[in-house]
Design an enzyme around this catalytic site. Sequence first.
Site, PDB file in Angstrom:
ATOM      1  N   GLU A 162       0.894  -1.174   0.000  1.00 49.97           N
ATOM      2  CA  GLU A 162       0.000   0.000   0.000  1.00 49.97           C
ATOM      3  C   GLU A 162       0.920   1.210   0.000  1.00 49.97           C
ATOM      4  O   GLU A 162       1.495   1.547   1.032  1.00 49.97           O
ATOM      5  CB  GLU A 162      -0.876   0.005   1.266  1.00 49.97           C
ATOM      6  CG  GLU A 162      -1.854  -1.146   1.384  1.00 49.97           C
ATOM      7  CD  GLU A 162      -3.047  -1.009   0.449  1.00 49.97           C
ATOM      8  OE1 GLU A 162      -3.176   0.023  -0.225  1.00 49.97           O
ATOM      9  OE2 GLU A 162      -3.840  -1.966   0.386  1.00 49.97           O
ATOM     10  N   CYS A 179      -2.484   9.462   2.226  1.00 55.79           N
ATOM     11  CA  CYS A 179      -2.108   8.766   0.986  1.00 55.79           C
ATOM     12  C   CYS A 179      -3.166   8.981  -0.092  1.00 55.79           C
ATOM     13  O   CYS A 179      -2.843   9.180  -1.258  1.00 55.79           O
ATOM     14  CB  CYS A 179      -1.906   7.285   1.241  1.00 55.79           C
ATOM     15  SG  CYS A 179      -3.298   6.513   2.068  1.00 55.79           S
TER      16      CYS A 179
HETATM   17  P1  NAD Z   1       8.170   5.197   4.640  1.00 61.57           P
HETATM   18  O1  NAD Z   1       8.204   4.423   3.390  1.00 61.57           O
HETATM   19  O2  NAD Z   1       9.279   6.138   4.930  1.00 61.57           O
HETATM   20  O3  NAD Z   1       8.117   4.232   5.914  1.00 61.57           O
HETATM   21  C1  NAD Z   1       7.091   3.267   6.082  1.00 61.57           C
HETATM   22  C2  NAD Z   1       7.587   2.214   7.051  1.00 61.57           C
HETATM   23  O4  NAD Z   1       8.630   1.463   6.426  1.00 61.57           O
HETATM   24  C3  NAD Z   1       8.155   2.751   8.354  1.00 61.57           C
HETATM   25  O5  NAD Z   1       7.723   1.924   9.405  1.00 61.57           O
HETATM   26  C4  NAD Z   1       9.652   2.617   8.143  1.00 61.57           C
HETATM   27  O6  NAD Z   1      10.403   2.491   9.322  1.00 61.57           O
HETATM   28  C5  NAD Z   1       9.723   1.339   7.322  1.00 61.57           C
HETATM   29  N1  NAD Z   1      10.947   1.178   6.536  1.00 61.57           N
HETATM   30  C6  NAD Z   1      11.770   2.135   6.054  1.00 61.57           C
HETATM   31  N2  NAD Z   1      12.766   1.574   5.337  1.00 61.57           N
HETATM   32  C7  NAD Z   1      12.576   0.237   5.359  1.00 61.57           C
HETATM   33  C8  NAD Z   1      13.254  -0.879   4.795  1.00 61.57           C
HETATM   34  N3  NAD Z   1      14.345  -0.720   4.056  1.00 61.57           N
HETATM   35  N4  NAD Z   1      12.758  -2.112   5.014  1.00 61.57           N
HETATM   36  C9  NAD Z   1      11.639  -2.283   5.748  1.00 61.57           C
HETATM   37  N5  NAD Z   1      10.940  -1.273   6.311  1.00 61.57           N
HETATM   38  C10 NAD Z   1      11.403  -0.024   6.128  1.00 61.57           C
HETATM   39  O7  NAD Z   1       6.759   5.941   4.656  1.00 61.57           O
HETATM   40  P2  NAD Z   1       6.192   6.961   5.718  1.00 61.57           P
HETATM   41  O8  NAD Z   1       6.897   8.262   5.575  1.00 61.57           O
HETATM   42  O9  NAD Z   1       6.140   6.332   7.067  1.00 61.57           O
HETATM   43  O10 NAD Z   1       4.676   7.118   5.222  1.00 61.57           O
HETATM   44  C11 NAD Z   1       4.281   7.995   4.234  1.00 61.57           C
HETATM   45  C12 NAD Z   1       4.032   7.267   2.941  1.00 61.57           C
HETATM   46  O11 NAD Z   1       3.084   6.241   3.162  1.00 61.57           O
HETATM   47  C13 NAD Z   1       3.409   8.156   1.867  1.00 61.57           C
HETATM   48  O12 NAD Z   1       4.010   7.878   0.636  1.00 61.57           O
HETATM   49  C14 NAD Z   1       1.950   7.727   1.865  1.00 61.57           C
HETATM   50  O13 NAD Z   1       1.290   7.977   0.652  1.00 61.57           O
HETATM   51  C15 NAD Z   1       2.070   6.281   2.162  1.00 61.57           C
HETATM   52  N6  NAD Z   1       0.818   5.745   2.695  1.00 61.57           N
HETATM   53  C16 NAD Z   1       0.105   4.874   1.924  1.00 61.57           C
HETATM   54  C17 NAD Z   1      -1.099   4.363   2.396  1.00 61.57           C
HETATM   55  C18 NAD Z   1      -1.914   3.411   1.569  1.00 61.57           C
HETATM   56  O14 NAD Z   1      -2.788   2.772   2.129  1.00 61.57           O
HETATM   57  N7  NAD Z   1      -1.683   3.266   0.282  1.00 61.57           N
HETATM   58  C19 NAD Z   1      -1.563   4.733   3.664  1.00 61.57           C
HETATM   59  C20 NAD Z   1      -0.816   5.616   4.408  1.00 61.57           C
HETATM   60  C21 NAD Z   1       0.386   6.108   3.926  1.00 61.57           C
END
Ligand code: NAD
Length: 499
Positions: free
Chosen positions: A233, A267
Amino acid sequence: MAEKLESLNPATGDVVGVHTIDRVGDVDAAVARAREASTWWSELGFDGRKQVLDQWKGVLARRMHQLADLVHQETGKPHADAALEIGLSIDHLAWAAKNAEKVLGPHKVSAGLLMANQAAWVEYRPFGVIGVIGPWNYPVFTPMGSIAYALAAGNAVVYKPSEYTPGVGVWLAESLAEVVPDHPLLQTVIGYAETGSALCRAAIDKLAFTGSTATGKKVMAACAESLTPVLIEAGGKDALLVDEDADLPAAADAAIWGAFSNAGQTCAGVERVYVHERVYDEFLEEITKQAKGIHAGAHTGAHFGPMTMPAQVEVVRRHVNDALAKGARPLLGGAESVGERFVQPVVLTDVPPDSCAITEETFGPTMTVNKVRDMDEAVELANSTSYALGSTVFSRSRGPELARRIRSGMTAINSVVAFVGIPALPFGGVGDSGFGRIHGADGLKEFTYAKAIARQRVKPPMLLVSFSRTARHEAVFNQVISVLHGRASQLPKLRRHLR
Ligand code: NAD
């Protein structure tokens, strides 16, 4: 000594909580505990699981404001917005618990003429242990879209919350442990990318990721090493279309909420608006009128809070400055609206299509509004992005038609983000927004594998899968296939159908 992670209040910089970071060994141990819990949980059956999840639902509902307070502290969002996401999560949990048996239990299917001696059915079995990695923007609603549905489907869950909202994750796990103290159905592992990466590489059966597209690709690559399936997602760049016959005050209200609520850190928030030229000026007047006074702040009465992730402020600044440099006109706010922790609402019009504010996810309280000559152009522009998460259409006469033509996982017609509050509807994206679905029947199935069962009721008239098969059986089989499927008379009918 173990390393610590501090979660901070983004409005003030105050420390909200201190957490021990989980390393590879800790993550593996959590997954091993979850494995044991998953056996008990899966054997409990649909009724037993529903009873537990209903009790958890009650705990969440009774302590909603306590949790909302923590969400408010860790994300900076207003208390009422935190309560809204928690309330919707509770409703989803209730739906998942109530409908799991109906969706996942045994479903009879016809065995067909050739296999008429068989009884056949499909049922959806839990994978076992689901790893969930979540973001910070909706720290309850977003992960619960995976957690509630994975649990209802009979799995145990190990959850890595965002490093910005670890306290909310821990609170959720502890609240379920109050109901089921002896079985760790939901555990958290705390940390940054390294902890998430360890979860991807642990002995889980599926990984449900919500976050940015860039991280989604890393998660998928890590999971590929062990052929662990993933649900992604990811981000969005959602469009809102305004037709010439739209209810303009309602469309403006929806655009303003969709773009600015939660400081635009949604998102499926509205980032691009395309308006029919016949109502463009009137729509801009509505936006100006309604957006007046909408503001960010940490005080009571502020419409939204600070940017939760400090680094995002620079992304928003770059997008606004880039659009203005390329010739966009500010209708509300401008470069000066982007502060240190808070970003005030920005509405840009006539934004060139190659601006970052049109091509990249901004994730801030900004909105681009562009004029289109007709709704064909609006659909074309809405679809001209690699993202495809949600979308919105305001049209009195053509809503469903336009909705179908937009490439996105969900569309709301004449309201904004309505699809997230309807538990029976699946949620998820296409393209750079990811794949797989949370919520609804699809969301339950996402955390299971389809198990096909064929039970022989009576002996078959001829044994086809046996070395005792005779030439006469083979001849009869060929004849049956020819009668069933080879009739030339079907060809004209097919041609007519294809015409
Ligand atoms: P992010 O990708 O920076 O982090 C998401 C999660 O991934 C965090 O828990 C982070 O610690 C973890 N992470 C980071 N690097 C990783 C790796 N190499 N391996 C495994 N895990 C890792 O995103 P964010 O800043 O927390 O959230 C914002 C983003 O999320 C925006 O792009 C938003 O659109 C998206 N989002 C999507 C939905 C959806 O349902 N489609 C919902 C909410 C947010």
